[in-house]
Scaffold this motif. Structure first.
Motif, PDB file in Angstrom:
ATOM      1  N   VAL A 124      -6.449  32.031  37.356  1.00 26.34           N
ATOM      2  CA  VAL A 124      -7.997  32.403  37.147  1.00 26.34           C
ATOM      3  C   VAL A 124      -8.444  31.969  38.709  1.00 26.34           C
ATOM      4  N   ILE A 125      -8.292  30.745  39.150  1.00 31.33           N
ATOM      5  CA  ILE A 125      -8.602  30.212  40.413  1.00 31.33           C
ATOM      6  C   ILE A 125      -8.454  31.275  41.549  1.00 31.33           C
ATOM      7  N   LEU A 126      -7.236  31.915  41.621  1.00 25.30           N
ATOM      8  CA  LEU A 126      -7.081  32.875  42.524  1.00 25.30           C
ATOM      9  C   LEU A 126      -7.960  34.210  42.410  1.00 25.30           C
ATOM     10  N   ASP A 127      -8.076  34.534  41.065  1.00 20.76           N
ATOM     11  CA  ASP A 127      -8.895  35.743  40.562  1.00 20.76           C
ATOM     12  C   ASP A 127     -10.508  35.536  41.152  1.00 20.76           C
ATOM     13  N   VAL A 128     -10.893  34.444  40.795  1.00 20.72           N
ATOM     14  CA  VAL A 128     -12.218  34.016  41.111  1.00 20.72           C
ATOM     15  C   VAL A 128     -12.296  33.934  42.582  1.00 20.72           C
ATOM     16  N   TRP A 129     -11.499  33.473  43.310  1.00 23.60           N
ATOM     17  CA  TRP A 129     -11.617  33.331  44.977  1.00 23.60           C
ATOM     18  C   TRP A 129     -11.542  34.767  45.235  1.00 23.60           C
ATOM     19  N   LYS A 130     -10.875  35.758  44.765  1.00 20.53           N
ATOM     20  CA  LYS A 130     -10.663  36.976  45.513  1.00 20.53           C
ATOM     21  C   LYS A 130     -11.911  37.834  45.046  1.00 20.53           C
ATOM     22  N   ASN A 131     -12.530  37.748  43.737  1.00 20.78           N
ATOM     23  CA  ASN A 131     -13.372  38.712  43.254  1.00 20.78           C
ATOM     24  C   ASN A 131     -14.800  38.270  43.120  1.00 20.78           C
ATOM     25  N   ALA A 132     -15.022  36.915  43.394  1.00 25.20           N
ATOM     26  CA  ALA A 132     -16.494  36.405  43.085  1.00 25.20           C
ATOM     27  C   ALA A 132     -17.544  36.850  44.237  1.00 25.20           C
ATOM     28  N   GLY A 133     -16.761  37.168  45.315  1.00 23.44           N
ATOM     29  CA  GLY A 133     -17.518  37.657  46.787  1.00 23.44           C
ATOM     30  C   GLY A 133     -17.970  39.142  46.155  1.00 23.44           C
ATOM     31  N   MET A 134     -17.227  40.159  45.569  1.00 24.48           N
ATOM     32  CA  MET A 134     -17.752  41.473  45.165  1.00 24.48           C
ATOM     33  C   MET A 134     -18.715  41.284  44.186  1.00 24.48           C
ATOM     34  N   SER A 135     -18.715  40.094  43.411  1.00 26.50           N
ATOM     35  CA  SER A 135     -19.828  40.107  42.406  1.00 26.50           C
ATOM     36  C   SER A 135     -21.193  39.831  43.044  1.00 26.50           C
ATOM     37  N   MET A 136     -20.929  38.815  43.959  1.00 23.64           N
ATOM     38  CA  MET A 136     -22.067  38.331  44.894  1.00 23.64           C
ATOM     39  C   MET A 136     -22.579  39.685  45.612  1.00 23.64           C
ATOM     40  N   LEU A 137     -21.616  40.414  46.315  1.00 22.12           N
ATOM     41  CA  LEU A 137     -22.496  41.558  46.849  1.00 22.12           C
ATOM     42  C   LEU A 137     -23.285  42.460  46.254  1.00 22.12           C
ATOM     43  N   LEU A 138     -22.497  42.571  44.905  1.00 18.82           N
ATOM     44  CA  LEU A 138     -23.346  43.789  43.770  1.00 18.82           C
ATOM     45  C   LEU A 138     -24.559  43.252  43.246  1.00 18.82           C
ATOM     46  N   ILE A 139     -24.537  41.996  42.857  1.00 16.05           N
ATOM     47  CA  ILE A 139     -25.830  41.287  42.315  1.00 16.05           C
ATOM     48  C   ILE A 139     -26.554  41.052  43.425  1.00 16.05           C
ATOM     49  N   LEU A 140     -26.422  40.763  44.678  1.00 15.44           N
ATOM     50  CA  LEU A 140     -27.216  40.428  45.988  1.00 15.44           C
ATOM     51  C   LEU A 140     -28.127  42.003  46.024  1.00 15.44           C
TER      52      LEU A 140
END
Length: 302
Positions: free
Chosen positions: A170-186
């Motif tokens: 999960v740590i790896l998954d969040v590190w890799k994919n949280a940025g995509m969530s950030m960009l879409l929500i932004l």
């Protein structure tokens, strides 16, 4: 007048024909790479296939019954649902927090820099990222345990303990994919009409009330998309688990997709693998439908 109507009708027919023509490649790709394989897997799930003679025998629901009576299937299903809940929650919440901070708290140039920094991991291949994090998570030589030791914390068996193996994934998954969530929500936050927030501020609303009653509801369609995206992705998790832990120790971190690959390509049980695939498809469809039903109460479209 009739000629004018006829000309308009011909123009509309031409535009429709062009539109259908452009959609043909996507339709053909969907037909041959999605629909036909799914139908074929559904047929195989009710069959027992002989690898050497390529003959198949109809066995009804026997493959599904075998799954229901297998303790291993329950463990792997529990792991997959755990990934779905935890990874989806962290990816969405962290992405939302980063998006709000970059949208409101930082200057334009600084915001652009951090957008690139947070989004960059999502551009790197998951297998390569997993190999790098495998070295970071090493118990004796890993850099994470090295810095934990500097803080007086004992070494953590990230990849070899039942308690920490799923957390490592999960740590790896969040590190890799949280940025995509950030960009879409932004992107969703930047589409909010600033006059709403200004009016609320004039009326005396504080930052939390503006966020809760204006920002969050306005960005809810984008957040809903992010939730569905991460939920379906977590249910299909495969590469990171395979590289990091190999599904171990035992089956402590194994996912459904790993079990499907094992049955299909290691045990050559095509019927059992197809039955597992259909179960996974039904799980994804169920939770996606649940998300769409629940969205009526919290997603607000302008």
């Amino acid at each position: 007048m009739d000629r004018k109507k006829s000309g308009l009708l011909n123009a509309r027919r031409y535009e429709s024909a062009v539109g259908y023509l452009f959609s043909v490649p996507s339709f053909v790709g969907f037909l041959f790479f999605v629909l036909i394989p799914v139908v074929y897997a559904c047929i195989l799930s009710f069959s027992k296939v002989n690898l050497f003679t390529n003959a198949s025998v109809f066995v009804g629901f026997r493959n599904y019954a075998a799954l229901a009576h297998t303790q291993r299937f329950g463990v792997v299903l529990g792991n997959t649902l755990w990934y779905m809940v935890v990874a989806t929650a962290f990816n969405t919440v962290i992405g939302l927090v980063l998006a709000v901070v970059l949208n409101n708290q930082l200057g334009r140039r600084t915001s652009v820099f951090f957008r690139a920094v947070y989004f960059f991991p999502s551009l790197v291949g998951l297998v390569f990222v997993s190999i790098i994090w495998q070295y970071l998570f090493q118990t004796d030589m890993g850099i994470i345990n090295y810095y934990l030791g500097k803080l007086g914390i004992s070494k953590v068996a990230w990849l070899s303990s039942k308690e920490w193996s799923k957390i490592s994934v999960v740590i790896l998954d969040v590190w890799k994919n949280a940025g995509m969530s950030m960009l879409l929500i932004l992107a969703g936050l930047q589409n909010i009409n600033p006059s709403y927030q200004e009016a609320a501020h004039i009326d005396g609303a504080n930052g939390w009330k503006i966020f809760w009653h204006i920002t969050l509801p306005s960005a809810s369609p984008t957040i809903f998309f992010v939730l569905v995206m991460h939920m379906t992705g977590a249910l299909r998790i495969f590469e990171s688990v395979t590289v990091l832990t190999g599904g171990g120790p035992g089956d402590a971190s194994r996912s459904l997709v790993m079990l499907i690959a094992e049955k299909g390509f290691a045990s050559y049980d095509y019927g059992g693998a197809s039955a597992l695939s259909m179960v996974l498809l039904l799980i994804i469809a169920f939770f996606t439908l649940l998300q769409f039903i629940s969205s009526k109460w919290w997603v607000h479209y302008e």
